[in-house]
Scaffold this motif. Sequence first.
Motif, PDB file in Angstrom:
ATOM      1  N   CYS A  40       0.800  -1.230   0.000  1.00 37.04           N
ATOM      2  CA  CYS A  40       0.000   0.000   0.000  1.00 37.04           C
ATOM      3  C   CYS A  40       0.831   1.278   0.000  1.00 37.04           C
ATOM      4  CB  CYS A  40      -0.956   0.011   1.189  1.00 37.04           C
ATOM      5  SG  CYS A  40      -0.155   0.297   2.788  1.00 37.04           S
ATOM      6  N   GLY A  41       2.139   1.165   0.232  1.00 38.98           N
ATOM      7  CA  GLY A  41       3.001   2.337   0.213  1.00 38.98           C
ATOM      8  C   GLY A  41       3.153   3.056   1.542  1.00 38.98           C
ATOM      9  N   TRP A  42       2.580   2.523   2.634  1.00 41.63           N
ATOM     10  CA  TRP A  42       2.719   3.156   3.943  1.00 41.63           C
ATOM     11  C   TRP A  42       4.194   3.278   4.299  1.00 41.63           C
ATOM     12  CZ3 TRP A  42       4.906   1.559   8.577  1.00 41.63           C
ATOM     13  CH2 TRP A  42       4.615   2.361   9.690  1.00 41.63           C
ATOM     14  N   MET A  43       4.601   4.429   4.829  1.00 44.41           N
ATOM     15  CA  MET A  43       5.971   4.645   5.278  1.00 44.41           C
ATOM     16  C   MET A  43       5.956   5.069   6.732  1.00 44.41           C
ATOM     17  SD  MET A  43       7.889   6.616   2.226  1.00 44.41           S
ATOM     18  CE  MET A  43       6.574   7.546   1.457  1.00 44.41           C
ATOM     19  N   GLY A  44       6.890   4.555   7.494  1.00 47.03           N
ATOM     20  CA  GLY A  44       6.949   4.950   8.893  1.00 47.03           C
ATOM     21  C   GLY A  44       8.183   4.435   9.584  1.00 47.03           C
ATOM     22  N   ARG A  45       8.279   4.794  10.843  1.00 45.61           N
ATOM     23  CA  ARG A  45       9.392   4.367  11.691  1.00 45.61           C
ATOM     24  C   ARG A  45       8.813   3.558  12.854  1.00 45.61           C
ATOM     25  NH1 ARG A  45      14.371   7.056  11.007  1.00 45.61           N
ATOM     26  NH2 ARG A  45      14.821   6.416  13.127  1.00 45.61           N
ATOM     27  N   PRO A  46       8.746   2.247  12.704  1.00 48.26           N
ATOM     28  CA  PRO A  46       8.210   1.444  13.803  1.00 48.26           C
ATOM     29  C   PRO A  46       9.128   1.510  15.025  1.00 48.26           C
ATOM     30  CG  PRO A  46       9.077   0.035  12.063  1.00 48.26           C
ATOM     31  CD  PRO A  46       9.161   1.440  11.575  1.00 48.26           C
ATOM     32  N   PHE A  47       8.527   1.421  16.186  1.00 47.32           N
ATOM     33  CA  PHE A  47       9.267   1.355  17.439  1.00 47.32           C
ATOM     34  C   PHE A  47       9.408  -0.113  17.806  1.00 47.32           C
ATOM     35  CE2 PHE A  47       6.826   5.324  17.549  1.00 47.32           C
ATOM     36  CZ  PHE A  47       7.862   6.233  17.656  1.00 47.32           C
ATOM     37  N   ILE A  48      10.629  -0.569  17.983  1.00 46.67           N
ATOM     38  CA  ILE A  48      10.889  -1.970  18.311  1.00 46.67           C
ATOM     39  C   ILE A  48      11.449  -2.026  19.721  1.00 46.67           C
ATOM     40  CG2 ILE A  48      12.156  -4.048  17.674  1.00 46.67           C
ATOM     41  CD1 ILE A  48      12.226  -2.909  14.785  1.00 46.67           C
ATOM     42  N   THR A  49      10.750  -2.754  20.584  1.00 49.34           N
ATOM     43  CA  THR A  49      11.139  -2.876  21.984  1.00 49.34           C
ATOM     44  C   THR A  49      11.352  -4.344  22.324  1.00 49.34           C
ATOM     45  OG1 THR A  49       9.679  -0.997  22.439  1.00 49.34           O
ATOM     46  CG2 THR A  49      10.459  -2.255  24.331  1.00 49.34           C
ATOM     47  N   VAL A  50      12.433  -4.629  23.027  1.00 52.02           N
ATOM     48  CA  VAL A  50      12.696  -5.993  23.480  1.00 52.02           C
ATOM     49  C   VAL A  50      11.982  -6.196  24.807  1.00 52.02           C
ATOM     50  CG1 VAL A  50      14.473  -7.644  24.142  1.00 52.02           C
ATOM     51  CG2 VAL A  50      14.940  -5.987  22.331  1.00 52.02           C
ATOM     52  N   THR A  51      11.152  -7.254  24.885  1.00 51.12           N
ATOM     53  CA  THR A  51      10.448  -7.593  26.117  1.00 51.12           C
ATOM     54  C   THR A  51      10.840  -9.007  26.536  1.00 51.12           C
ATOM     55  OG1 THR A  51       8.510  -8.595  25.076  1.00 51.12           O
ATOM     56  CG2 THR A  51       8.491  -6.187  25.346  1.00 51.12           C
ATOM     57  N   HIS A  52      10.367  -9.436  27.692  1.00 57.90           N
ATOM     58  CA  HIS A  52      10.673 -10.797  28.135  1.00 57.90           C
ATOM     59  C   HIS A  52       9.955 -11.850  27.287  1.00 57.90           C
ATOM     60  CE1 HIS A  52       6.960  -9.916  30.298  1.00 57.90           C
ATOM     61  NE2 HIS A  52       6.760 -11.219  30.370  1.00 57.90           N
ATOM     62  N   GLN A  53       8.981 -11.433  26.477  1.00 57.79           N
ATOM     63  CA  GLN A  53       8.261 -12.358  25.602  1.00 57.79           C
ATOM     64  C   GLN A  53       8.729 -12.284  24.152  1.00 57.79           C
ATOM     65  OE1 GLN A  53       4.231 -11.096  26.351  1.00 57.79           O
ATOM     66  NE2 GLN A  53       3.988 -12.584  28.010  1.00 57.79           N
ATOM     67  N   GLY A  54       9.730 -11.460  23.867  1.00 56.58           N
ATOM     68  CA  GLY A  54      10.233 -11.317  22.499  1.00 56.58           C
ATOM     69  C   GLY A  54      10.242  -9.857  22.088  1.00 56.58           C
ATOM     70  N   LEU A  55      10.069  -9.597  20.808  1.00 54.19           N
ATOM     71  CA  LEU A  55      10.047  -8.229  20.303  1.00 54.19           C
ATOM     72  C   LEU A  55       8.624  -7.693  20.264  1.00 54.19           C
ATOM     73  CD1 LEU A  55      12.511  -8.433  17.296  1.00 54.19           C
ATOM     74  CD2 LEU A  55      12.962  -7.554  19.589  1.00 54.19           C
ATOM     75  N   ARG A  56       8.472  -6.423  20.609  1.00 52.17           N
ATOM     76  CA  ARG A  56       7.175  -5.742  20.521  1.00 52.17           C
ATOM     77  C   ARG A  56       7.341  -4.624  19.495  1.00 52.17           C
ATOM     78  NH1 ARG A  56       4.550  -1.244  23.083  1.00 52.17           N
ATOM     79  NH2 ARG A  56       2.310  -1.587  23.033  1.00 52.17           N
ATOM     80  N   VAL A  57       6.495  -4.615  18.488  1.00 52.34           N
ATOM     81  CA  VAL A  57       6.535  -3.598  17.446  1.00 52.34           C
ATOM     82  C   VAL A  57       5.322  -2.709  17.611  1.00 52.34           C
ATOM     83  CG1 VAL A  57       6.570  -3.176  14.959  1.00 52.34           C
ATOM     84  CG2 VAL A  57       7.695  -5.210  15.890  1.00 52.34           C
ATOM     85  N   SER A  58       5.557  -1.399  17.670  1.00 54.14           N
ATOM     86  CA  SER A  58       4.447  -0.442  17.763  1.00 54.14           C
ATOM     87  C   SER A  58       4.731   0.705  16.816  1.00 54.14           C
ATOM     88  CB  SER A  58       4.283   0.053  19.206  1.00 54.14           C
ATOM     89  OG  SER A  58       5.475   0.672  19.658  1.00 54.14           O
ATOM     90  N   TYR A  59       3.694   1.476  16.541  1.00 54.04           N
ATOM     91  CA  TYR A  59       3.802   2.530  15.546  1.00 54.04           C
ATOM     92  C   TYR A  59       3.409   3.888  16.079  1.00 54.04           C
ATOM     93  CZ  TYR A  59       3.870  -1.615  12.646  1.00 54.04           C
ATOM     94  OH  TYR A  59       4.180  -2.837  12.109  1.00 54.04           O
ATOM     95  N   GLY A  60       3.210   4.037  17.360  1.00 58.99           N
ATOM     96  CA  GLY A  60       2.789   5.316  17.907  1.00 58.99           C
ATOM     97  C   GLY A  60       1.453   5.732  17.339  1.00 58.99           C
ATOM     98  N   ASN A  61       1.304   6.982  16.965  1.00 58.93           N
ATOM     99  CA  ASN A  61       0.065   7.475  16.389  1.00 58.93           C
ATOM    100  C   ASN A  61       0.059   7.400  14.871  1.00 58.93           C
ATOM    101  OD1 ASN A  61      -0.931   8.079  18.895  1.00 58.93           O
ATOM    102  ND2 ASN A  61      -0.063  10.145  18.898  1.00 58.93           N
ATOM    103  N   ALA A  62       1.079   6.820  14.263  1.00 61.76           N
ATOM    104  CA  ALA A  62       1.199   6.799  12.803  1.00 61.76           C
ATOM    105  C   ALA A  62       0.070   6.051  12.129  1.00 61.76           C
ATOM    106  CB  ALA A  62       2.536   6.163  12.413  1.00 61.76           C
ATOM    107  N   ALA A  63      -0.474   5.017  12.761  1.00 60.23           N
ATOM    108  CA  ALA A  63      -1.503   4.198  12.137  1.00 60.23           C
ATOM    109  C   ALA A  63      -2.908   4.772  12.332  1.00 60.23           C
ATOM    110  CB  ALA A  63      -1.447   2.778  12.674  1.00 60.23           C
ATOM    111  N   ALA A  64      -3.015   5.807  13.134  1.00 58.25           N
ATOM    112  CA  ALA A  64      -4.339   6.371  13.433  1.00 58.25           C
ATOM    113  C   ALA A  64      -4.904   7.142  12.257  1.00 58.25           C
ATOM    114  CB  ALA A  64      -4.230   7.286  14.643  1.00 58.25           C
TER     115      ALA A  64
END
Length: 64
Positions: A40-64
């Motif tokens: 679809c061409g979406w561009m962004g900077r995902p936030f990647i956080t290491v947790t005890h369950q693995g990696l968590r990927v979030s996008y802040g308000n970019a997907a809103a």
Amino acid sequence: MTEVHSETREYTIPEGCPVCEADLPVRVTATGPNAVCRHCGWMGRPFITVTHQGLRVSYGNAAA
């Protein structure tokens, strides 16, 4: 001490696009992760956080 890697790494997050849920290619450089959806061409900077369950990927308000 923080170690800075100069090499670029590329990953794909399955169903990771916050807009169309297509697989999302992510390029990680010394400045951080960048993503561009090939579907679809979406561009962004995902936030990647290491947790005890693995990696968590979030996008802040970019997907809103």
